[in-house]
Design a protein around this motif. Structure first.
Motif, PDB file in Angstrom:
ATOM      1  N   CYS A 155       0.845  -1.198   0.000  1.00  0.00           N
ATOM      2  CA  CYS A 155       0.000   0.000   0.000  1.00  0.00           C
ATOM      3  C   CYS A 155       0.876   1.243   0.000  1.00  0.00           C
ATOM      4  O   CYS A 155       1.700   1.433   0.901  1.00  0.00           O
ATOM      5  CB  CYS A 155      -0.913  -0.004   1.229  1.00  0.00           C
ATOM      6  SG  CYS A 155      -2.048   1.391   1.295  1.00  0.00           S
ATOM      7  N   PHE A 156       0.690   2.092  -1.018  1.00  0.00           N
ATOM      8  CA  PHE A 156       1.486   3.314  -1.155  1.00  0.00           C
ATOM      9  C   PHE A 156       0.692   4.534  -0.679  1.00  0.00           C
ATOM     10  O   PHE A 156      -0.458   4.731  -1.092  1.00  0.00           O
ATOM     11  CB  PHE A 156       1.905   3.524  -2.614  1.00  0.00           C
ATOM     12  CG  PHE A 156       2.941   2.554  -3.087  1.00  0.00           C
ATOM     13  CD1 PHE A 156       4.283   2.756  -2.800  1.00  0.00           C
ATOM     14  CD2 PHE A 156       2.579   1.426  -3.814  1.00  0.00           C
ATOM     15  CE1 PHE A 156       5.253   1.855  -3.239  1.00  0.00           C
ATOM     16  CE2 PHE A 156       3.534   0.526  -4.256  1.00  0.00           C
ATOM     17  CZ  PHE A 156       4.876   0.743  -3.961  1.00  0.00           C
ATOM     18  N   PHE A 157       1.331   5.364   0.164  1.00  0.00           N
ATOM     19  CA  PHE A 157       0.744   6.612   0.653  1.00  0.00           C
ATOM     20  C   PHE A 157       1.476   7.800   0.031  1.00  0.00           C
ATOM     21  O   PHE A 157       2.631   7.670  -0.406  1.00  0.00           O
ATOM     22  CB  PHE A 157       0.828   6.676   2.177  1.00  0.00           C
ATOM     23  CG  PHE A 157       0.004   5.634   2.877  1.00  0.00           C
ATOM     24  CD1 PHE A 157      -1.339   5.851   3.139  1.00  0.00           C
ATOM     25  CD2 PHE A 157       0.563   4.422   3.261  1.00  0.00           C
ATOM     26  CE1 PHE A 157      -2.110   4.892   3.776  1.00  0.00           C
ATOM     27  CE2 PHE A 157      -0.192   3.453   3.899  1.00  0.00           C
ATOM     28  CZ  PHE A 157      -1.537   3.683   4.146  1.00  0.00           C
ATOM     29  N   PRO A 158       0.839   8.983   0.016  1.00  0.00           N
ATOM     30  CA  PRO A 158       1.460  10.148  -0.642  1.00  0.00           C
ATOM     31  C   PRO A 158       2.747  10.636   0.007  1.00  0.00           C
ATOM     32  O   PRO A 158       3.571  11.247  -0.655  1.00  0.00           O
ATOM     33  CB  PRO A 158       0.374  11.230  -0.556  1.00  0.00           C
ATOM     34  CG  PRO A 158      -0.904  10.490  -0.322  1.00  0.00           C
ATOM     35  CD  PRO A 158      -0.530   9.268   0.447  1.00  0.00           C
ATOM     36  N   SER A 159       2.922  10.400   1.313  1.00  0.00           N
ATOM     37  CA  SER A 159       4.110  10.909   2.005  1.00  0.00           C
ATOM     38  C   SER A 159       4.362  10.093   3.263  1.00  0.00           C
ATOM     39  O   SER A 159       3.490   9.354   3.738  1.00  0.00           O
ATOM     40  CB  SER A 159       3.928  12.388   2.379  1.00  0.00           C
ATOM     41  OG  SER A 159       2.903  12.517   3.355  1.00  0.00           O
ATOM     42  N   TYR A 160       5.556  10.240   3.827  1.00  0.00           N
ATOM     43  CA  TYR A 160       5.887   9.567   5.075  1.00  0.00           C
ATOM     44  C   TYR A 160       5.014  10.086   6.216  1.00  0.00           C
ATOM     45  O   TYR A 160       4.584   9.317   7.089  1.00  0.00           O
ATOM     46  CB  TYR A 160       7.369   9.779   5.417  1.00  0.00           C
ATOM     47  CG  TYR A 160       8.309   8.952   4.589  1.00  0.00           C
ATOM     48  CD1 TYR A 160       8.514   7.605   4.846  1.00  0.00           C
ATOM     49  CD2 TYR A 160       9.007   9.533   3.523  1.00  0.00           C
ATOM     50  CE1 TYR A 160       9.388   6.842   4.075  1.00  0.00           C
ATOM     51  CE2 TYR A 160       9.876   8.775   2.751  1.00  0.00           C
ATOM     52  CZ  TYR A 160      10.062   7.436   3.031  1.00  0.00           C
ATOM     53  OH  TYR A 160      10.916   6.687   2.258  1.00  0.00           O
ATOM     54  N   ASP A 161       4.749  11.384   6.225  1.00  0.00           N
ATOM     55  CA  ASP A 161       3.915  11.968   7.281  1.00  0.00           C
ATOM     56  C   ASP A 161       2.507  11.399   7.238  1.00  0.00           C
ATOM     57  O   ASP A 161       1.910  11.106   8.281  1.00  0.00           O
ATOM     58  CB  ASP A 161       3.874  13.498   7.137  1.00  0.00           C
ATOM     59  CG  ASP A 161       5.191  14.155   7.516  1.00  0.00           C
ATOM     60  OD1 ASP A 161       5.980  13.512   8.234  1.00  0.00           O
ATOM     61  OD2 ASP A 161       5.425  15.295   7.090  1.00  0.00           O
TER      62      ASP A 161
END
Length: 883
Positions: free
Chosen positions: A684-690
């Protein structure tokens, strides 16, 4: 277009691979600029390798035959001229034709001599005998390489404590600036063969982003039948190749380069060494310099690398075994090598190209993984300098000048003072307190005027800094007088702060008991600043400043200066932004016979065509484009644009909406359902580490992670690159263990990897087969539109390319990143996976048209979770039955 060519492929190629190689062959043959797209997992690197090498072999054979034919025709023509009644004209023609024969014969001899040389090397048994333990180690075996490293690690430690390239004691005479003579050559240039001595036989320069990708390409060549008669050499930096322990300890690339060049000088008469324990020991004149820089052994290792294909790691291992420098062995092999493998920085940066003896004239350039090439060129040619670097540089330059000014040549002192003035002005501009916003963009013209350095010609000053080796001298000065410098700087700074009286009071009452008493907070702050400056290499600081000054010599229209002010002057910085990458790419286009840029996601081609090739001066007719589909059949991929979540809410992960509890809860429900039905690995890929951290903490606090972990073990992408391999290893072991019913006694069916778009796992890594049966992308990872850099880039494109180019660039940054994530899953024809795009915006027509064509053909748009969930269940049931 040439007729169909037969390519030697390791196995029966797919139709798209045949088409790719044929198009590549035709492009090279006609000397065009090619934009090639082949989806990740379709054997792109192998197709590039076989297509290019086949063309090179055919081209060389045609050249040799053509030269021999021309020579024969000229010889026959000379005989005919001898029978001419007009003997004067005949003699003149004979002379002219003999000159042509000589020219053609030289070219033909170069072809033949290279072939004969390589053949002789292959037959020479003593080349193999250079490796005394060649029978003990198999260099194609990773286990043997690791075994060799362990066997030699003890020797390396012992060598370090003796005299292997030890550091000389620094004498004051070594710290005086070198006199700059206009005709003087740089040290680096002296080590490069004259261009006239370079082989004119056509070469292929293969370029990629990372050393691992380059090693992968080298390994692809080894798989083919071409490997037995092709010479391949891998170029890399000294940082990658150096095997001298004393030089390896230096962290800075610049200092490694300078130390390497210094050791080659072999300073006689004063050679001493500093062992690991800090003790200084005498060293004989014979041992001065770098012991690995031995011309005879370098030549031998060069010969070995020409007849046996080695990547960077292989050459380092071989160099350690025979105690010979891999860096200079690789550079020496460039002349005779047919394929030169280089990282981006080496090829795309002109001065680095020249330093490595790379001549692109009439040669082939292939740039792989080129989807972010425009941004990469901009990044390579950007320059950033912060306040603490400027302050360190100006303070140390002043102390250095005051220490040795009586020993400097008048011209050197004048130019040194000018450098100090300019650096001081740059630091002074950062210190100015104004009501301006924290970030500000300057044109280059505005910047030099604002900084009040417009009256200085920067180019001669930069030449002075480089040729006098100012950074190196300043580093040596700091090494020798570091403690005195820190004390002097502290004294000066505290005086400016109004604390000199306090320090004098401490000095007068300085009994032994007082030495252990805590100092006042103000002094602690000053000391902390000094320590912070001391931690920064002085050589690095001045080199960073020189790099920034160099950027100010660019054409005014091609770049901008970004000024970012923070609460701390030391943390504020300037950054040069290259807005026109074509200006740095133009020489590559002009000099090369053909340039190929290739990648898995190269759409839209117009970006490369307009901003790279045409802007670099290429004609439209010279540009060729090729795009192919995927090797996997449509039924093996299930891409879904999910517009509604399990609770029926619209999935909208815009910046304003994505942090709401409703959207966070929907992510949890989707992941929980997906993990229940999808076998193996889910990525699962998210837009940013935050945002990944926010989602993780929310799911953890709501106990959703506990429910997910019943079916999938959860892993998170680390921010540090050093931990990536360990996490991936544990992730893959978990999935393999779960697949083995005898080992898996739990209900766990695999693993869930929480990753980040544009992070460590979104490019260059494979989640094939069970490692990635499902890829999810949460939201659309648009970059921050408020970024000053992005706004300036969009403005430049709008004004110089087209009215829509800026917005297109913004959209492409997002969708190229998404496409890279999608490509992680399916890696071969029999692989299968589902791709789920979580956001209703993915169902828009313009967004769908930017997705890969092999995704578009099977795409399910605007899906609700219920129907999508049912399709996913059927998808995996079908493939489970077929296994």
């Amino acid at each position: 277009m040439s007729s169909s060519v037969s390519f030697s492929f390791p196995f029966e190629p797919y139709d798209i691979q045949k088409a790719f190689m044929q198009q590549l062959y035709d492009c090279l043959e006609s000397g065009k600029l090619g934009i090639f797209e082949s989806p990740t997992g379709t054997g792109k690197s192998l197709s590039l390798c076989c297509g290019a090498i086949q063309w090179l072999n055919d081209h060389n054979a045609k050249e040799k035959a053509s030269l021999a034919d021309e020579i024969e025709k000229l010889k026959i023509s000379i005989k005919d001229d001898c029978e001419d009644d007009d003997w004067v004209s005949g003699e003149y023609n004979k002379i002219q034709k003999n000159l042509q024969i000589t020219t053609f014969q030289k070219k033909l001899d170069k072809f033949n001599s290279r072939t004969e040389k390589i053949e002789k090397l292959r037959q020479r048994k003593n080349v193999k005998q250079l490796n005394k333990n060649s029978a003990k180690y198999n260099w194609s075996s990773q286990k043997d390489i690791e075994k060799f490293k362990k066997d030699t690690s003890k020797t390396d430690v012992e060598d370090t404590n003796e005299d292997l390239g030890a550091v000389d004691i620094i004498e004051d005479s070594d710290l005086i600036l070198d006199e700059v003579i206009p005709s003087e050559f740089d040290e680096e240039d002296e080590l490069i063969d004259e261009q006239d001595n370079q082989d004119s036989v056509t070469k292929i320069f293969f370029c990629s982003r990372t050393h691992s990708q380059l090693s992968q390409f080298v390994n692809e060549i080894k798989k083919t039948s071409y490997h037995s008669n092709i010479s391949v050499i891998s170029l890399a930096s000294r940082q990658q190749y150096c095997i001298n322990p004393s030089v390896q300890r230096l962290k800075s690339q610049h200092l490694i380069n300078e130390q390497c060049l210094d050791l080659q000088k072999g300073k006689n008469g004063k050679a001493t060494s500093r062992a690991d324990d800090g003790k200084v020991t005498k060293r004989s004149k014979k041992s001065s310099g770098c012991p690995y820089y031995n011309h005879t052994n370098i030549e031998h290792l060069k010969d070995e690398s020409l007849i046996e294909i080695k990547d960077v790691e292989d050459l380092v291992v071989a160099g350690k075994e025979v105690k010979t420098c891999p860096y200079y062995s690789a550079r020496a092999a460039v002349t005779d090598a047919q394929i030169i493998v280089v990282p981006y920085q080496t090829l795309l940066h002109e001065s680095t190209r020249k330093a490595n003896g790379i001549d692109l004239k009439n040669n082939i350039v292939i740039i792989d993984e080129a989807h972010n090439l425009l941004d990469t060129i901009g990044h390579i040619h950007s320059a950033e300098v912060c306040g603490v670097q400027l302050k360190t540089a100006v303070d140390k330059l002043k102390l250095y000048r005051d220490k040795y000014k009586s020993r400097f040549a008048a011209k050197n002192l004048l130019q040194l003072n000018q450098v100090i003035y300019i650096v001081g002005k740059l630091f002074g501009l950062l210190k100015m307190t104004t009501d301006n916003p924290p970030s500000k963009i300057f044109t280059l013209e505005e910047f030099v005027l604002t900084a009040e350095i417009d009256n200085y010609n920067l180019r001669p000053l930069i030449d002075f800094c480089l040729k006098s080796k100012l950074a190196q001298k300043l580093h040596g000065f700091s090494e020798k007088y570091g403690s005195q410098i820190s004390e002097e700087t502290l004294k000066t700074d505290t005086k400016k702060a109004g604390l000199q009286d306090f320090l004098n009071q401490i000095s007068k009452s300085g009994s032994k008991s007082n030495k252990n008493k805590p100092e006042m907070p103000a002094v602690d702050a000053e000391k902390e600043l000094i320590e912070k400056e001391t931690r920064i290499s002085v050589g690095n600081a001045i080199q960073t400043v020189i790099n920034f000054l160099t950027s100010l010599t660019s054409k005014y229209d091609d770049g901008r200066i970004l000024l970012v002010k923070t609460k701390s002057v030391e943390d504020s910085f300037y950054k040069f932004l290259l807005l026109n990458p074509a200006v740095q790419f133009s020489n590559i286009v002009k000099e090369s016979r053909s340039v190929i840029v290739a990648g898995g996601t190269m759409q839209p081609f117009s970006e490369f065509r307009d901003q790279l090739f045409i802007s670099a001066g290429a004609a439209f007719e010279r540009i060729a484009e090729f795009s192919c589909g995927h090797v996997i059949p449509p039924e093996n991929i299930l891409p879904i644009c999910l517009s509604e979540g399990p609770s029926g809410k619209k999935l909208n992960f815009t910046y304003e909406m994505r942090n709401t509890p409703e959207m966070l809860n929907e992510i949890g429900r989707i992941l929980m359902n997906i993990c229940n039905i999808v076998p193996g690995g889910v990525v699962c890929f998210f837009p940013s580490y935050d945002y990944e951290k926010l989602v993780y903490n929310h799911l953890q606090s709501n106990k959703i992670l506990d429910k997910i972990q019943i079916k999938k073990k959860i892993f998170r992408e680390p921010k540090s690159s050093t931990n990536v391999d360990q996490i991936l290893d544990e992730y893959s072991k978990t999935i393999r263990r779960c697949k083995n019913k005898e080992l898996n006694q739990s209900k766990i069916t695999g693993a869930l990897m929480l990753s980040v778009v544009g992070g460590k796992l979104s490019e260059g890594l494979n989640f094939s087969d069970d490692l990635g049966r499902c890829v999810l992308v949460v939201g659309m990872p648009y970059p921050n539109i408020k970024s000053a850099e992005l706004q300036e880039k969009m403005k430049y494109l709008k004004e110089n390319v087209s009215t829509t180019a800026g917005q297109v660039h913004y959209e492409n940054l997002c969708l190229k990143a998404v496409n890279q994530c999608i490509g992680r899953a399916v890696r071969h024809a029999k692989d299968y996976a589902t791709v789920i795009l979580l956001d209703e915006r993915y169902s828009r027509e313009n967004v769908q048209s930017s997705l890969p064509k092999w995704i578009q053909r099977s795409l399910v748009p605007n899906a609700k979770f219920g129907s999508a969930f049912g399709s996913i269940g059927k998808f995996f049931s079908m493939h489970k039955k077929s296994q």
